[in-house]
Motif scaffolding. Structure first.
Motif, PDB file in Angstrom:
ATOM      1  N   ALA A  59      26.617  45.491  39.962  1.00 57.27           N
ATOM      2  CA  ALA A  59      27.191  46.560  40.622  1.00 57.27           C
ATOM      3  C   ALA A  59      28.045  47.679  39.785  1.00 57.27           C
ATOM      4  N   SER A  60      28.611  48.935  40.519  1.00 56.79           N
ATOM      5  CA  SER A  60      29.720  49.321  39.464  1.00 56.79           C
ATOM      6  C   SER A  60      30.833  48.469  39.548  1.00 56.79           C
ATOM      7  N   PRO A  61      31.478  48.467  38.607  1.00 58.66           N
ATOM      8  CA  PRO A  61      32.935  47.941  38.559  1.00 58.66           C
ATOM      9  C   PRO A  61      33.798  48.111  39.478  1.00 58.66           C
ATOM     10  N   ASP A  62      34.547  47.236  40.254  1.00 62.56           N
ATOM     11  CA  ASP A  62      35.503  47.322  41.280  1.00 62.56           C
ATOM     12  C   ASP A  62      36.723  47.986  40.598  1.00 62.56           C
ATOM     13  N   ARG A  63      36.876  49.210  41.198  1.00 64.98           N
ATOM     14  CA  ARG A  63      37.765  50.116  40.559  1.00 64.98           C
ATOM     15  C   ARG A  63      39.007  49.826  41.023  1.00 64.98           C
ATOM     16  N   ASP A  64      39.106  48.761  41.916  1.00 61.33           N
ATOM     17  CA  ASP A  64      40.705  48.653  42.695  1.00 61.33           C
ATOM     18  C   ASP A  64      40.984  47.471  41.695  1.00 61.33           C
ATOM     19  N   ARG A  65      40.383  46.853  40.825  1.00 64.33           N
ATOM     20  CA  ARG A  65      40.863  45.826  40.019  1.00 64.33           C
ATOM     21  C   ARG A  65      40.894  46.183  38.567  1.00 64.33           C
ATOM     22  N   ALA A  66      41.899  46.232  37.890  1.00 65.73           N
ATOM     23  CA  ALA A  66      42.261  46.611  36.518  1.00 65.73           C
ATOM     24  C   ALA A  66      41.716  45.381  35.458  1.00 65.73           C
ATOM     25  N   CYS A  67      40.936  45.666  34.708  1.00 66.43           N
ATOM     26  CA  CYS A  67      40.568  44.813  33.605  1.00 66.43           C
ATOM     27  C   CYS A  67      41.151  45.130  32.065  1.00 66.43           C
ATOM     28  N   PRO A  68      41.450  44.105  31.224  1.00 69.57           N
ATOM     29  CA  PRO A  68      41.879  44.487  29.862  1.00 69.57           C
ATOM     30  C   PRO A  68      41.044  45.103  29.232  1.00 69.57           C
TER      31      PRO A  68
END
Length: 143
Positions: free
Chosen positions: A91-100
């Motif tokens: 799926a499209s990455p969850d925009r509410d979760r920040a990843c390094p």
């Protein structure tokens, strides 16, 4: 005579569906097998992959294997991905979760037989966080 016709019809059905060989191997199912090995590893592709975790999953004739939740994983894989194949797991990455933003590739693989046909699928994520936010549902690779 009726009993003999039923026996001949059952034998003909087994031959036509290819299940006769399966029955001799110990299975009595007329369904096409679905059994895969799922893995998660470090590396950019399966050729350089260092496997961190792996599990087996059999969905036909019924959910089983070493996967911690075979029922949920089979339901996710059987869910149908509108012609996307196993890419429907993404799926499209969850925009509410920040990843390094660091590159530490993680590759997931699926190898085996699905609905009677040999299959092999893999996808590489830039890091484990992106993998966690991108897997759609995530039940199949939750081990």
């Amino acid at each position: 005579m009726l009993r003999r016709s039923a026996a001949i019809s059952a034998a003909a059905l087994l031959c036509l569906t290819g299940a006769a060989g399966t029955a001799e191997a110990g299975s009595t199912s007329l369904y096409a097998p679905s059994a895969v090995v799922l893995s998660i590893g470090k590396g950019a592709d399966s050729g350089s992959l260092t496997v961190l975790r792996a599990t087996t999953l059999s969905c036909m004739p019924g959910p089983s294997g070493t996967h911690p939740d075979p029922e949920a994983a089979c339901a996710e894989l059987k869910g149908g991905f509108a012609g996307a194949g196993f890419d429907g797991l993404l799926a499209s990455p969850d925009r509410d979760r920040a990843c390094p933003q660091h590159f530490d590739p993680v590759t997931v693989t699926l190898d085996g037989v699905w609905e009677g046909a040999r299959t092999s699928w893999q996808h590489t994520f830039s890091n484990a966080c992106v993998m966690g936010t991108t897997l759609n549902g995530g039940e199949a690779f939750a081990f």
